[in-house]
Write an enzyme that holds these catalytic residues in place. Structure first.
Site, mmCIF file in Angstrom:
data_model
loop_
_atom_site.group_PDB
_atom_site.id
_atom_site.type_symbol
_atom_site.label_atom_id
_atom_site.label_comp_id
_atom_site.label_asym_id
_atom_site.label_seq_id
_atom_site.Cartn_x
_atom_site.Cartn_y
_atom_site.Cartn_z
ATOM 1 N N CYS A 87 -3.090 -1.517 1.031
ATOM 2 C CA CYS A 87 -2.370 -0.835 -0.042
ATOM 3 C C CYS A 87 -1.668 -1.875 -0.921
ATOM 4 O O CYS A 87 -1.265 -2.940 -0.450
ATOM 5 C CB CYS A 87 -1.344 0.139 0.536
ATOM 6 S SG CYS A 87 -0.471 1.083 -0.745
ATOM 7 N N ASP A 136 1.184 -1.662 -2.057
ATOM 8 C CA ASP A 136 2.623 -1.614 -1.760
ATOM 9 C C ASP A 136 3.190 -3.012 -1.489
ATOM 10 O O ASP A 136 2.652 -3.753 -0.658
ATOM 11 C CB ASP A 136 2.836 -0.705 -0.531
ATOM 12 C CG ASP A 136 4.291 -0.327 -0.334
ATOM 13 O OD1 ASP A 136 5.136 -1.248 -0.239
ATOM 14 O OD2 ASP A 136 4.590 0.873 -0.276
ATOM 15 N N ARG A 183 5.549 -3.966 0.150
ATOM 16 C CA ARG A 183 6.087 -4.192 1.505
ATOM 17 C C ARG A 183 5.008 -4.527 2.526
ATOM 18 O O ARG A 183 5.303 -4.744 3.694
ATOM 19 C CB ARG A 183 6.873 -2.958 1.953
ATOM 20 C CG ARG A 183 8.080 -2.668 1.081
ATOM 21 C CD ARG A 183 8.597 -1.268 1.305
ATOM 22 N NE ARG A 183 7.620 -0.245 0.894
ATOM 23 C CZ ARG A 183 7.823 1.059 0.997
ATOM 24 N NH1 ARG A 183 8.956 1.506 1.518
ATOM 25 N NH2 ARG A 183 6.914 1.914 0.589
ATOM 26 N N HIS A 241 -0.656 2.077 5.745
ATOM 27 C CA HIS A 241 0.714 1.958 6.277
ATOM 28 C C HIS A 241 1.376 3.321 6.257
ATOM 29 O O HIS A 241 1.065 4.166 5.403
ATOM 30 C CB HIS A 241 1.525 0.934 5.481
ATOM 31 C CG HIS A 241 1.782 1.329 4.054
ATOM 32 N ND1 HIS A 241 2.966 1.871 3.626
ATOM 33 C CD2 HIS A 241 0.981 1.288 2.949
ATOM 34 C CE1 HIS A 241 2.897 2.119 2.326
ATOM 35 N NE2 HIS A 241 1.710 1.780 1.889
ATOM 36 N N CYS A 294 3.181 5.833 3.139
ATOM 37 C CA CYS A 294 2.522 5.348 1.915
ATOM 38 C C CYS A 294 2.843 6.257 0.717
ATOM 39 O O CYS A 294 2.651 7.475 0.778
ATOM 40 C CB CYS A 294 1.011 5.288 2.138
ATOM 41 S SG CYS A 294 0.103 4.706 0.688
HETATM 42 CO CO CO Z 1 0.873 2.597 0.254
#
Ligand code: CO
Length: 215
Positions: free
Chosen positions: A47, A49, A51, A103, A106
């Site tokens: 992803c 993302d 993080r 994750h 999400c």
């Molecule tokens: Co995500």
């Protein structure tokens, strides 16, 4: 841009300089060696993302993992960007493992479930909504919103592993007995730990077997 933002941005160059120095202090030949070739063992499909940074969560140096990231780690059969990464990784770099890593919590999965409009991205999230429809009963049976989202995060990884296995790229590699396996992992943002989902596929025989079970 105001002065503070400008300074923050500038500081990235100072951080980069310090990082590069740290790397060469540890291994003076590090960048020289990398500039000649890359030979990563892994392709990471994760992803976007912020993080879930691929190299950091598995503690790998530059050169060790080839990476493709998009919102909600989706592998779509018509996405030339993702397929090109996959082809290069499998045919040229000859990675041994493809890791699809989702994750929990999400944002993309959350947005696909919330029933609201988000604009352009809803076209992308349609792929996640399709997976929700496939597992609606099981997901709806979860008592809390968080648990529904997290189960769909897992189902999404499993579905994307299957999509990777279905590509002509992976099928062709297996037909020539190339050593290539596909894995589904999920990462917990709240403790930094990875978990392996029960989706590992090592060859076309194993894939056909799993697929017939799912059908
Ligand atoms: Co995500």
């Amino acid at each position: 841009m105001n002065l503070i933002e400008h300074r923050k941005l500038k500081s990235l160059f100072a951080r980069n300089k310090a990082w590069a120095k740290g790397m060469t202090d540890k291994n003076p030949d590090f960048f020289n060696h990398l500039s000649k070739q890359q030979s990563p063992n892994y392709l990471w499909i994760g992803c976007a993302d912020s993080r879930v940074p691929a190299n950091q969560v598995v503690d790998l140096d530059p050169g060790e993992v080839f990476v493709h990231r998009n919102i909600a780690n989706v592998v779509v059969h018509s996405d030339l960007n993702c397929l090109s990464v996959l082809q290069f990784a499998v045919e040229v770099l000859r990675v041994k493992h493809i890791i699809v890593c989702g994750h929990y919590g999400c944002g993309g999965v959350k947005a696909a479930l919330d029933g609201k409009k988000h604009g352009l991205i809803d076209n992308w999230l349609g792929h996640i909504k399709d997976i929700y429809r496939l597992h609606k009963q099981e997901i709806d049976a979860k008592p809390t919103k968080e648990e529904k989202i997290d189960l769909l995060c897992e189902k999404n990884v499993i579905e994307q592993v299957s999509n990777v296995c279905h590509t002509t790229i992976v099928q062709d590699a297996w037909s020539t007995n190339q050593d290539l396996s596909v894995h589904g992992w999920i990462y917990s943002i709240n403790n930094g730990l990875l978990k392996e989902l029960d989706t590992k596929v090592c060859d076309s025989k194993m894939f056909r077997h799993m697929h017939s079970l799912n059908d």
